[in-house]
Write a protein that holds these residues in place. Structure first.
Motif, mmCIF file in Angstrom:
data_model
loop_
_atom_site.group_PDB
_atom_site.id
_atom_site.type_symbol
_atom_site.label_atom_id
_atom_site.label_comp_id
_atom_site.label_asym_id
_atom_site.label_seq_id
_atom_site.Cartn_x
_atom_site.Cartn_y
_atom_site.Cartn_z
ATOM 1 N N ARG A 72 22.465 17.625 42.741
ATOM 2 C CA ARG A 72 23.664 18.088 43.463
ATOM 3 C C ARG A 72 23.540 19.564 43.830
ATOM 4 O O ARG A 72 23.918 19.972 44.925
ATOM 5 C CB ARG A 72 24.913 17.859 42.626
ATOM 6 N N LEU A 73 22.996 20.358 42.923
ATOM 7 C CA LEU A 73 22.809 21.786 43.187
ATOM 8 C C LEU A 73 21.833 21.975 44.338
ATOM 9 O O LEU A 73 22.079 22.755 45.257
ATOM 10 C CB LEU A 73 22.301 22.483 41.923
ATOM 11 N N TRP A 74 20.719 21.246 44.316
ATOM 12 C CA TRP A 74 19.726 21.340 45.384
ATOM 13 C C TRP A 74 20.338 20.918 46.717
ATOM 14 O O TRP A 74 20.153 21.584 47.734
ATOM 15 C CB TRP A 74 18.521 20.462 45.043
ATOM 16 N N LEU A 75 21.077 19.810 46.711
ATOM 17 C CA LEU A 75 21.688 19.313 47.936
ATOM 18 C C LEU A 75 22.734 20.299 48.460
ATOM 19 O O LEU A 75 22.813 20.548 49.667
ATOM 20 C CB LEU A 75 22.317 17.940 47.699
ATOM 21 N N SER A 76 23.502 20.896 47.584
ATOM 22 C CA SER A 76 24.491 21.894 48.001
ATOM 23 C C SER A 76 23.810 23.082 48.668
ATOM 24 O O SER A 76 24.286 23.608 49.675
ATOM 25 C CB SER A 76 25.297 22.378 46.803
ATOM 26 N N GLY A 77 22.681 23.507 48.096
ATOM 27 C CA GLY A 77 21.921 24.615 48.695
ATOM 28 C C GLY A 77 21.382 24.247 50.060
ATOM 29 O O GLY A 77 21.399 25.063 50.996
ATOM 30 N N LEU A 78 20.896 23.023 50.204
ATOM 31 C CA LEU A 78 20.386 22.562 51.490
ATOM 32 C C LEU A 78 21.496 22.531 52.537
ATOM 33 O O LEU A 78 21.314 22.985 53.669
ATOM 34 C CB LEU A 78 19.768 21.171 51.336
ATOM 35 N N ILE A 79 22.646 22.017 52.170
ATOM 36 C CA ILE A 79 23.785 21.961 53.101
ATOM 37 C C ILE A 79 24.210 23.361 53.516
ATOM 38 O O ILE A 79 24.450 23.627 54.693
ATOM 39 C CB ILE A 79 24.953 21.168 52.486
ATOM 40 N N GLN A 114 11.756 19.736 37.598
ATOM 41 C CA GLN A 114 12.507 19.290 36.430
ATOM 42 C C GLN A 114 14.006 19.308 36.713
ATOM 43 O O GLN A 114 14.718 18.393 36.330
ATOM 44 C CB GLN A 114 12.188 20.176 35.224
ATOM 45 N N VAL A 115 14.480 20.339 37.381
ATOM 46 C CA VAL A 115 15.904 20.449 37.687
ATOM 47 C C VAL A 115 16.331 19.327 38.629
ATOM 48 O O VAL A 115 17.384 18.733 38.464
ATOM 49 C CB VAL A 115 16.227 21.830 38.298
ATOM 50 N N TRP A 116 15.501 19.013 39.626
ATOM 51 C CA TRP A 116 15.856 17.981 40.602
ATOM 52 C C TRP A 116 15.969 16.614 39.962
ATOM 53 O O TRP A 116 16.635 15.732 40.481
ATOM 54 C CB TRP A 116 14.817 17.912 41.705
ATOM 55 N N ARG A 117 15.339 16.417 38.835
ATOM 56 C CA ARG A 117 15.377 15.108 38.191
ATOM 57 C C ARG A 117 16.760 14.796 37.625
ATOM 58 O O ARG A 117 17.107 13.640 37.453
ATOM 59 C CB ARG A 117 14.342 15.042 37.080
ATOM 60 N N SER A 118 17.534 15.801 37.297
ATOM 61 C CA SER A 118 18.860 15.563 36.737
ATOM 62 C C SER A 118 19.873 15.406 37.869
ATOM 63 O O SER A 118 19.672 15.881 38.977
ATOM 64 C CB SER A 118 19.274 16.726 35.835
ATOM 65 N N GLU A 119 20.958 14.743 37.564
ATOM 66 C CA GLU A 119 22.005 14.555 38.576
ATOM 67 C C GLU A 119 22.605 15.894 38.993
ATOM 68 O O GLU A 119 22.791 16.151 40.172
ATOM 69 C CB GLU A 119 23.097 13.643 38.033
ATOM 70 N N ALA A 120 22.875 16.754 38.015
ATOM 71 C CA ALA A 120 23.442 18.066 38.334
ATOM 72 C C ALA A 120 22.461 18.881 39.170
ATOM 73 O O ALA A 120 22.855 19.567 40.119
ATOM 74 C CB ALA A 120 23.802 18.815 37.055
ATOM 75 N N GLY A 121 21.176 18.797 38.839
ATOM 76 C CA GLY A 121 20.159 19.514 39.602
ATOM 77 C C GLY A 121 20.065 19.011 41.022
ATOM 78 O O GLY A 121 19.915 19.789 41.970
#
Length: 68
Positions: free
Chosen positions: A17-24, A8-15
């Protein structure tokens, strides 16, 4: 975080970005020489290879199965 909540979080733009930031951040940590020198458990490599062998559509179906 529970997998269905992550989806659900990944579906939002903010989610996203948060996921991508964690991956980076994880990738930057993993590229450090002192981290790269550490041994990796063979069973972890087996699990990683199994995940990478799955198609993206199969992985997404697993997430949607967890939601129900």
């Amino acid at each position: 975080m529970r997998p269905e909540r992550q989806h659900q979080v990944w579906r939002s733009e903010a989610g996203s970005r948060l996921w991508l930031s964690g991956l980076i951040a994880a990738m930057e940590h993993a590229e450090q020489p002192e981290v790269r020198r550490q041994p990796v458990a063979p069973e972890l490599l087996v699990e990683l290879r199994a995940q990478l062998a799955l198609t993206a559509s199969f992985r997404l179906s697993q997430i949607s199965t967890l939601r129900h």
